[in-house]
Scaffold this active site. Structure first.
Site, PDB file in Angstrom:
ATOM      1  CD  GLU A 322      -3.078   0.933   2.178  1.00 34.14           C
ATOM      2  OE1 GLU A 322      -3.287   1.880   2.954  1.00 34.14           O
ATOM      3  OE2 GLU A 322      -3.702  -0.140   2.221  1.00 34.14           O
ATOM      4  CG  HIS A 351       7.225 -30.100   3.240  1.00 36.14           C
ATOM      5  ND1 HIS A 351       7.675 -31.354   2.887  1.00 36.14           N
ATOM      6  CD2 HIS A 351       7.901 -29.770   4.359  1.00 36.14           C
ATOM      7  CE1 HIS A 351       8.567 -31.776   3.774  1.00 36.14           C
ATOM      8  NE2 HIS A 351       8.732 -30.817   4.674  1.00 36.14           N
ATOM      9  CE  LYS A 455     -11.385   2.690   2.117  1.00 34.31           C
ATOM     10  NZ  LYS A 455     -10.986   3.624   3.197  1.00 34.31           N
TER      11      LYS A 455
END
Length: 528
Positions: A322, A351, A455
């Protein structure tokens, strides 16, 4: 490079910071001779910019505000005595309130003491508190933390299910600077509904951390919540863990917030030093610059070899991405900067995706985080003279070697333990590294226009849904396809979004039914 030459390079480049207990090894980053000297002038400008920031320069021109998270652990450095006093008062208030909660002076209406903590937030208001809670929590903590960190109804139901009958002894902390963040607002309303359904008054269980006179501040006062704590406009969400945003949940959980602040404060002192070879934050920023060519061309892979640091990569995703993911530089030129961050934990990564790291696309550099202390208590041998912790170190060193053999670069950050002081150190170290790197590549690390754009786009979808429902209710007998609905509400260009909204409503709203057809987009929808 031969093992002997690599050992010599290690000894030459190792950054040892005794005062904060860390070492930083950049010897396996293959920057050329002369790189540090060539970057001396840009780094000097980065130090100057950081000094101006700490003195109170306007660092976020979009909002005309200072960026002062460094004052949270050294209020005497704040440019205004009123800010310094506010920081001190807030810390004292956090300690006092937590003591009252733990001692039963502040108690639930139905119970002797609050035993659980529900934190409602999003982004920086949740990632930091979650990381710290997971890193430092123990079974003996006076309060057990839970989180609403999304607007996913099922996720909130799962959390409430885990709390169960203990809701009556659960204190909810709602964190939102503006009070208008929809995800947090939704979480607050969902929590209030759950309390009401259990016959409980939400306000008697609620605390707000928010900006003065925000929507949440006004709502909490009007509904007689237990307490309000401030969020200042000079503290950004992703750097707010050492404000009340993070300190209040941590102190309520029973964690040592003074040690966190002390670790951060001492790290700030170390990382102000202009001797790059002795400044781990400056070295990190320079290694990021080298690895990605100053363009973020390689991803940052964070591999902490300690379960308690599993959430650190998620925390860094927001802090780094950000802050650094910007379309334009300080001159207004399109540069599309940023560094992608992902990670796992060792030796789980062994793994999971080390195979690709070793033999796949070389589009990354790794930061290994080594924790010297294995555990509290005596070691348990799993083989002769070997413990589980010995294997953990073996996997770290083995993975690092395997990557180096394939020309994959790595940094190794070594910390003494996972304590409150160390967590504060890590937070401060990466905060400053991000600031330095932003200066090196010429972008503003302290605003986030892309987040605001997302937003606004989400708000447009909600407004579209309102129009769809109004249209369905106005003519309940008529069934429409998505294209017909889009035309009816004057949004012909938004047919795909209308289709997605209708599909969601048909599954979740008892008011909307779906009439299937040969293809999904030919389905029709009407009010039921």
């Amino acid at each position: 490079m031969s093992p002997r030459d690599l050992w010599a390079r290690y000894r030459e480049l190792l950054c040892v910071c005794d005062s904060i207990g860390i070492t930083l090894d950049v010897s396996r980053m293959k920057f050329p001779d002369g790189f540090l000297a060539r970057m001396a002038a840009p780094m000097a400008r980065a130090f100057d910019a950081m000094a101006e920031l700490e003195r109170g320069a306007i660092a976020n021109p979009d909002e005309q505000r200072m960026v002062g998270h460094y004052w949270l652990r050294a209020p005497e450095l704040a440019p205004d005595p009123a800010i310094a006093q506010a920081v001190r008062d807030d810390l004292a208030a956090v300690h006092a309130f937590a003591a009252d909660v733990h001692g039963g002076k502040v108690r639930p209406p139905k119970g002797d003491r609050f035993r659980n903590l529900l934190v409602v937030g999003i982004g920086g208001s949740a990632l930091g508190p979650q990381f710290v809670a997971d890193a430092l929590g123990t079974p003996g903590d006076p309060m057990r933390p839970f989180f609403f960190d999304n607007t996913d109804p099922n996720g909130m139901d799962r959390t409430l299910g885990a709390i169960g009958a203990e809701l009556s002894r659960t204190l909810t902390v709602v964190i939102s600077k503006s009070g208008g963040t929809k995800e947090t607002r939704n979480g607050m309303l969902e929590a209030a509904h759950a309390y009401a359904a259990a016959g409980l008054e939400f306000g008697r269980h609620a605390v707000a951390v928010t900006g003065e006179d925000s929507e949440l501040d006004r709502f909490s006062r009007e509904n007689h919540w237990l307490r309000r704590f401030p969020m200042w406009d000079w503290v950004g969400g992703r750097t707010s863990e050492l404000a009340a945003v993070g300190l209040l949940p941590a102190r309520l959980q029973g964690l040592d917030i003074d040690a966190m602040l002390g670790g951060a404060r001492d790290t700030d002192v170390v990382t102000r030093a202009r001797d790059v070879a002795r400044n781990p934050a400056a070295l990190l920023a320079l290694m990021w610059y080298h690895a990605g060519g100053g363009r973020g061309a390689k991803d940052m892979v964070i591999l902490p070899y300690k379960d308690r640091l599993q959430l650190f990569s998620r925390y860094l995703q927001q802090l780094v991405m950000e802050s650094l993911g910007k379309e334009k530089d300080l001159e207004g030129r399109v540069v599309n900067q940023g560094i992608a961050v992902y990670g796992n934990k060792g030796s789980t990564d062994q793994h999971a995706y080390v195979q690709q790291l070793r033999e796949g696309v070389p589009n990354f550099f790794v930061t290994f985080i080594e924790v010297l202390k294995d555990r509290d208590g005596r070691p348990v041998p799993v083989e002769a003279d070997v413990t589980s912790g010995d294997f953990l170190l073996g996997f770290l060193l083995g993975t690092r070697r395997a990557l180096y053999e394939k020309d994959r670069e790595s940094i190794t950050l070594t910390v003494p333990d996972v304590s409150a002081r160390t967590v504060g150190t890590l937070i401060a170290l990466y905060e400053r590294a991000v600031g330095f790197y932003g200066s090196l590549v010429g972008i503003n690390a302290y605003h986030q226009p892309g987040v605001e754009a997302g937003k606004k786009a989400a708000g447009a979808v909600i407004e579209l849904q309102r129009k769809i429902l109004a249209c369905l209710r106005a003519d309940k007998q008529r069934a429409r396809t998505a294209d017909e609905m889009a035309e009816a509400i004057g949004a012909s260009d938004e047919a795909e979004t209308v289709f997605k909204v209708l599909e969601h409503l048909a599954v979740n709203s008892p008011e909307v039914c779906r009439i299937p057809a040969n293809t999904p987009w030919e389905s029709r929808y009407q009010s039921s």
